[in-house]
Design an enzyme around this catalytic site. Structure first.
Site, PDB file in Angstrom:
ATOM      1  N   TYR A  30       0.855  -1.179   0.000  1.00 34.45           N
ATOM      2  CA  TYR A  30       0.000   0.000   0.000  1.00 34.45           C
ATOM      3  C   TYR A  30       0.898   1.238   0.000  1.00 34.45           C
ATOM      4  O   TYR A  30       1.563   1.516   1.001  1.00 34.45           O
ATOM      5  CB  TYR A  30      -0.890  -0.032   1.242  1.00 34.45           C
ATOM      6  CG  TYR A  30      -1.984   1.002   1.304  1.00 34.45           C
ATOM      7  CD1 TYR A  30      -2.273   1.842   0.239  1.00 34.45           C
ATOM      8  CD2 TYR A  30      -2.755   1.130   2.459  1.00 34.45           C
ATOM      9  CE1 TYR A  30      -3.288   2.778   0.313  1.00 34.45           C
ATOM     10  CE2 TYR A  30      -3.771   2.063   2.546  1.00 34.45           C
ATOM     11  CZ  TYR A  30      -4.030   2.883   1.476  1.00 34.45           C
ATOM     12  OH  TYR A  30      -5.034   3.820   1.556  1.00 34.45           O
ATOM     13  N   LYS A  56      -1.510  -1.078  -4.222  1.00 29.49           N
ATOM     14  CA  LYS A  56      -2.476   0.016  -4.354  1.00 29.49           C
ATOM     15  C   LYS A  56      -1.675   1.311  -4.372  1.00 29.49           C
ATOM     16  O   LYS A  56      -0.995   1.640  -3.391  1.00 29.49           O
ATOM     17  CB  LYS A  56      -3.467   0.010  -3.180  1.00 29.49           C
ATOM     18  CG  LYS A  56      -4.480   1.157  -3.184  1.00 29.49           C
ATOM     19  CD  LYS A  56      -5.348   1.100  -1.915  1.00 29.49           C
ATOM     20  CE  LYS A  56      -6.556   2.007  -1.969  1.00 29.49           C
ATOM     21  NZ  LYS A  56      -6.269   3.430  -1.854  1.00 29.49           N
TER      22      LYS A  56
END
Length: 310
Positions: free
Chosen positions: A143, A172
């Site tokens: 992330y 992400k």
């Protein structure tokens, strides 16, 4: 090789509380159900919109389990549950990954620790994510969100090095860097390492650059419109898709101006008939009645009207 999440559009779901700041299970379930009915591929519990850092370990497990149970009981067994498992120590992050598996998550999304930015050399970042992935009973994802990691921004070389790990299966990119996204998609197949845009304003542009889709906050409000955009892309209707992407890009900007997580909850409460606006401090609650005073809110209201026609 562990399996990466399937392509599509995912939502970092907000979490609802009651006036005592306890989990409001009825509203959480209502939200999960509306998102699933809106066609989302998966729900990220305890992404940056889910107030993960404000929850105890037990509450984090409870929220994951409640999400998985709600989906299963309503015929949405195929909708994934991804759990945010970021913490400030390697040890705690490993524990949260184990908890996520027990609670029913299929993947873990891991933030880079940021309490001590000067200590987070490339070597230390690689060691942290690899150590977590070695220990995690479910596949992990990287992330990258500099806003919540004290400005630490992983570049494409660091992420690509991590992508070689057999239990690290995606990322992400909430940094919104399309060049970085494209460099990664041209090095790795989505089946092995899925690259997701982390914001709606990069959704279609990311898809055109080979991304697996998006995991984006605006999906909390407009799941069906994101599904419409994804379908237009799959059909090759690029002109129409670009028109909708333009509208959603304005919506993404608007959501950033209405009070953060509290603003998202206020909009959901005002327009979809469930959920109260309570957040845990130091976040600030947004009064739904005051939304009309924010000029960007009217952009969102128009999009919500369009959402309700689908």
């Amino acid at each position: 090789m562990s399996k990466s999440p399937p392509p599509g559009y995912y939502v970092p779901a907000v979490l609802f509380f009651d006036e005592n700041e306890d989990l409001d299970e009825a509203s959480i379930k209502a939200h999960v159900l509306r998102l699933a009915q809106g066609g989302v591929t998966g729900i990220l519990v305890q992404g940056s919109n889910g107030e993960a850092q404000h929850l105890s370990h037990e509450e984090r497990k409870q929220a994951i389990a409640l999400t998985r149970k709600t989906l299963d009981e309503n015929g949405f067994e195929n909708v994934l549950v991804i759990a945010g498992t970021g913490a400030q120590s390697t040890r705690e992050t490993k524990k949260l990954c184990a908890d996520a598996k027990e609670a029913g998550a299929s993947h873990a999304l891991v933030l880079t620790p940021s309490t001590w930015p000067p200590q987070m050399s490339v070597e230390n970042i690689l060691r942290f994510h690899r150590s977590v992935a070695d220990a995690s009973p479910i596949p992990t994802m990287i992330y990258n969100f500099p806003v919540v990691t004290a400005g630490i921004d992983l570049d494409s070389d660091v992420i690509a090095a991590l992508a070689e790990h057999p239990n690290i299966v995606g990322t992400k990119l909430s940094c919104g860097n399309l060049g970085k996204l494209h460099r990664l998609t041209t090095r790795f197949s989505s089946n092995d390492f899925a690259v997701f845009a982390g914001r709606t304003d990069a959704f279609l542009h990311g898809l055109n650059a080979g991304s697996a889709g998006a995991i984006a906050a605006l999906v909390n409000i407009l799941p069906k419109l994101h599904g419409r955009l994804y379908k237009l892309f799959q059909e090759g209707s690029i002109k129409e898709a670009m028109e909708l992407q333009g509208k959603l890009g304005h919506g993404d900007w608007a959501i950033s101006k209405i009070g953060g997580i509290g603003g998202v909850k206020a909009v959901v409460s005002k327009h979809f008939g469930y959920g109260q606006t309570y957040v845990r401090g130091p976040l600030k609650t947004v009064n739904p009645d005051n939304l009309v005073e924010i000029k960007q809110y009217h952009t969102l209201a128009e999009l919500i009207d369009l959402e309700k026609t689908l």
